[in-house]
Enzyme design. Structure first.
Site, PDB file in Angstrom:
ATOM      1  N   LYS A  48       2.491 -15.126   2.737  1.00  0.00           N
ATOM      2  CA  LYS A  48       2.619 -15.940   1.523  1.00  0.00           C
ATOM      3  C   LYS A  48       4.112 -16.156   1.300  1.00  0.00           C
ATOM      4  O   LYS A  48       4.660 -15.875   0.233  1.00  0.00           O
ATOM      5  CB  LYS A  48       1.919 -15.203   0.359  1.00  0.00           C
ATOM      6  CG  LYS A  48       1.761 -15.997  -0.914  1.00  0.00           C
ATOM      7  CD  LYS A  48       0.881 -17.229  -0.800  1.00  0.00           C
ATOM      8  CE  LYS A  48       0.976 -18.019  -2.102  1.00  0.00           C
ATOM      9  NZ  LYS A  48       0.469 -19.396  -1.964  1.00  0.00           N
ATOM     10  N   ASP A  71      -3.574 -18.172   0.892  1.00  0.00           N
ATOM     11  CA  ASP A  71      -4.551 -18.932   0.093  1.00  0.00           C
ATOM     12  C   ASP A  71      -5.253 -19.986   0.957  1.00  0.00           C
ATOM     13  O   ASP A  71      -6.475 -20.143   0.912  1.00  0.00           O
ATOM     14  CB  ASP A  71      -3.890 -19.550  -1.154  1.00  0.00           C
ATOM     15  CG  ASP A  71      -2.610 -20.325  -0.848  1.00  0.00           C
ATOM     16  OD1 ASP A  71      -2.103 -20.246   0.292  1.00  0.00           O
ATOM     17  OD2 ASP A  71      -2.110 -21.012  -1.769  1.00  0.00           O
ATOM     18  N   ASP A 122      -6.605  -6.814   4.162  1.00  0.00           N
ATOM     19  CA  ASP A 122      -7.721  -6.208   3.432  1.00  0.00           C
ATOM     20  C   ASP A 122      -8.627  -7.303   2.864  1.00  0.00           C
ATOM     21  O   ASP A 122      -9.851  -7.275   3.033  1.00  0.00           O
ATOM     22  CB  ASP A 122      -7.149  -5.335   2.310  1.00  0.00           C
ATOM     23  CG  ASP A 122      -8.223  -4.627   1.515  1.00  0.00           C
ATOM     24  OD1 ASP A 122      -9.165  -4.089   2.125  1.00  0.00           O
ATOM     25  OD2 ASP A 122      -8.124  -4.620   0.272  1.00  0.00           O
ATOM     26  N   TYR A 166       0.793  -1.224   0.000  1.00  0.00           N
ATOM     27  CA  TYR A 166       0.000   0.000   0.000  1.00  0.00           C
ATOM     28  C   TYR A 166       0.829   1.278   0.000  1.00  0.00           C
ATOM     29  O   TYR A 166       0.271   2.364  -0.163  1.00  0.00           O
ATOM     30  CB  TYR A 166      -0.919   0.026   1.234  1.00  0.00           C
ATOM     31  CG  TYR A 166      -2.232  -0.697   1.031  1.00  0.00           C
ATOM     32  CD1 TYR A 166      -2.270  -2.075   0.881  1.00  0.00           C
ATOM     33  CD2 TYR A 166      -3.431   0.002   0.999  1.00  0.00           C
ATOM     34  CE1 TYR A 166      -3.460  -2.740   0.702  1.00  0.00           C
ATOM     35  CE2 TYR A 166      -4.635  -0.662   0.815  1.00  0.00           C
ATOM     36  CZ  TYR A 166      -4.647  -2.031   0.669  1.00  0.00           C
ATOM     37  OH  TYR A 166      -5.838  -2.678   0.489  1.00  0.00           O
ATOM     38  N   ASP A 192     -12.631  -8.537   4.226  1.00  0.00           N
ATOM     39  CA  ASP A 192     -13.859  -8.565   3.419  1.00  0.00           C
ATOM     40  C   ASP A 192     -14.495  -9.952   3.460  1.00  0.00           C
ATOM     41  O   ASP A 192     -15.715 -10.093   3.565  1.00  0.00           O
ATOM     42  CB  ASP A 192     -13.572  -8.190   1.963  1.00  0.00           C
ATOM     43  CG  ASP A 192     -13.714  -6.697   1.696  1.00  0.00           C
ATOM     44  OD1 ASP A 192     -13.497  -5.908   2.637  1.00  0.00           O
ATOM     45  OD2 ASP A 192     -14.042  -6.314   0.549  1.00  0.00           O
TER      46      ASP A 192
HETATM   47  C1  IPM Z   1     -10.499  -0.668   3.182  1.00  0.00           C
HETATM   48  C2  IPM Z   1     -10.579  -0.161   1.773  1.00  0.00           C
HETATM   49  C3  IPM Z   1      -9.305   0.625   1.450  1.00  0.00           C
HETATM   50  C4  IPM Z   1      -8.160  -0.346   1.639  1.00  0.00           C
HETATM   51  C5  IPM Z   1      -9.281   1.288   0.063  1.00  0.00           C
HETATM   52  C6  IPM Z   1     -10.412   2.292  -0.101  1.00  0.00           C
HETATM   53  C7  IPM Z   1      -7.962   1.939  -0.259  1.00  0.00           C
HETATM   54  O1  IPM Z   1     -10.767  -1.218   0.893  1.00  0.00           O
HETATM   55  O2  IPM Z   1     -10.508   0.161   4.115  1.00  0.00           O
HETATM   56  O3  IPM Z   1     -10.427  -1.880   3.384  1.00  0.00           O
HETATM   57  O4  IPM Z   1      -7.845  -1.118   0.727  1.00  0.00           O
HETATM   58  O5  IPM Z   1      -7.579  -0.325   2.701  1.00  0.00           O
HETATM   59 MN    MN Z   2     -10.939  -3.151   1.880  1.00  0.00          MN
END
Ligand code: IPM
Ligand code: MN
Length: 343
Positions: free
Chosen positions: A178, A211, A235, A131, A239
């Site tokens: 990884k 993975d 990240d 990042y 999700d």
């Molecule tokens: C999150 C989002 C951000 C990230 C984006 C908007 C840059 O996906 O907060 O998880 O990848 O960190």
């Molecule tokens: Mn995110």
């Protein structure tokens, strides 16, 4: 002195969910001094600057930032990063804590009831990795173009996030990397992990490649307690974890610097331009993030009260459509307030 909170709704869904979080904070009975900041795409389009330095200094001076989301189809995708990642990096909010708890069995996408129990925390390194924007594009726009995106991992950064993960665990820390394919970065993670893990004999420790971890999260998420990983893998894993508990609408997060106590609290979802503006977005991720903020500021009992009220609202079906209710954003916020009061 009441804690000073910078409130930054941002764009789209952020503007709808943050007022609900503020509503709940007002009802839970903690004295806070809230200050609103208008940071968003409108201002960016008008002035060309998303987050000016003077405003940024004010955010840095606050005890905490309550954040919504940034992102707008009218501006390029780097805009969101220039606001959110700047705050994470320049405020050195190096730990991103993303809990996932299944509040109601009906929100699980998994068929087997035994495997549904989710109560885990993703501890995501928040200031390094892929990042940081190191690298470049050469011979851009030609068939000879080369794009390099560098993965920056420091001893200090890896060491502190691994150590922090142990402070958050109840029974196990699972380190995810990884290292079989990314030997340089993975080598550093592995060496710090091997050095630190034995210092915590009261906790189980485990390593998974990223993975394999994604597969295990879907196969049996009940096995996990704390998952610690780098910025990109964290990240992705957060999700996936969010979807295991009912989706992005209810996932909260805390971006904190455990050294100086600074923090930025935001729902994991973004500005959701396709949903925003219709009064249907789920405020619970933002409300739970406000709860995490209270817990971080030392108001543990009030944080628990908020979480319990959210659980009660979800179980009563008093929530937005994405998690099976039929309430508007504002009515879903009102439902949490109602359950706060135990009615
Ligand atoms: C999150 C989002 C951000 C990230 C984006 C908007 C840059 O996906 O907060 O998880 O990848 O960190
Ligand atoms: Mn995110």
């Amino acid at each position: 002195m009441p804690k000073h909170i910078a409130v930054v709704p941002g764009d789209g869904a952020g503007k709808e969910v943050v007022p609900e979080a503020v509503k709940v904070l007002g009802a839970v009975g903690v004295e806070l001094e809230l200050e609103d900041f208008d940071i968003g795409a409108d201002r960016y389009l008008a002035t060309g600057v998303a987050l000016d330095d003077a405003t940024f200094e004010q955010l840095k001076a606050a005890d905490a930032v309550l954040f919504g989301a940034v992102g707008d189809p009218r501006v390029d995708e780097h805009y969101a990063a220039s606001v959110l990642l700047r705050m994470r990096f320049e405020m050195d909010l190096w730990a991103n804590l993303r809990p996932a708890r299944l509040y109601d069995a009906r929100l699980s996408p998994l068929r087997d009831e035994k495997l549904r129990e989710v109560d885990l925390l993703v501890v995501r390194e928040n200031t390094e990795g892929i990042y940081v924007g190191a690298g470049g594009r050469f011979k851009k726009g030609t068939p000879d173009e080369v794009a390099i995106q560098e993965d920056v991992n420091t001893y200090k950064g890896v060491n502190r996030i691994l150590e922090h993960a142990f402070t958050r665990a109840r029974r196990e820390v699972c380190m995810v990397d990884k290292s079989n394919a990314m030997g340089h970065a993975g080598g550093l993670w592995q060496s710090r992990w091997k050095a630190l893990a034995p210092a915590h004999p009261g906790l189980a420790t485990r390593h998974l490649y990223c993975d394999a971890c994604t597969m295990e999260l879907v196969r049996d998420p009940s096995q996990f307690d704390v998952i610690v990983s780098g910025n990109l893998f964290g990240d992705l894993l957060s999700d996936l974890s969010a979807q295991l508990i009912g989706g992005m609408g209810i996932a909260p997060s805390a971006n904190v610097n455990p050294d100086n106590g600074k923090g930025l609290f935001e729902p994991v979802h973004g500005s959701a331009p396709k949903l925003a503006g219709r009064g249907i977005v789920n405020p619970l991720g933002a409300i739970l993030s406000a709860g995490m903020m209270l817990s971080h500021l030392g108001f543990q009992a009030e944080a628990e009260t908020i979480e319990n009220a959210v659980v009660a609202a979800i179980r009563a079906g008093e929530c937005t459509r994405d998690i099976g209710g039929d309430l508007s954003t504002a009515a879903a916020g009102d439902a949490v307030v109602k359950h706060l009061k135990g009615t």
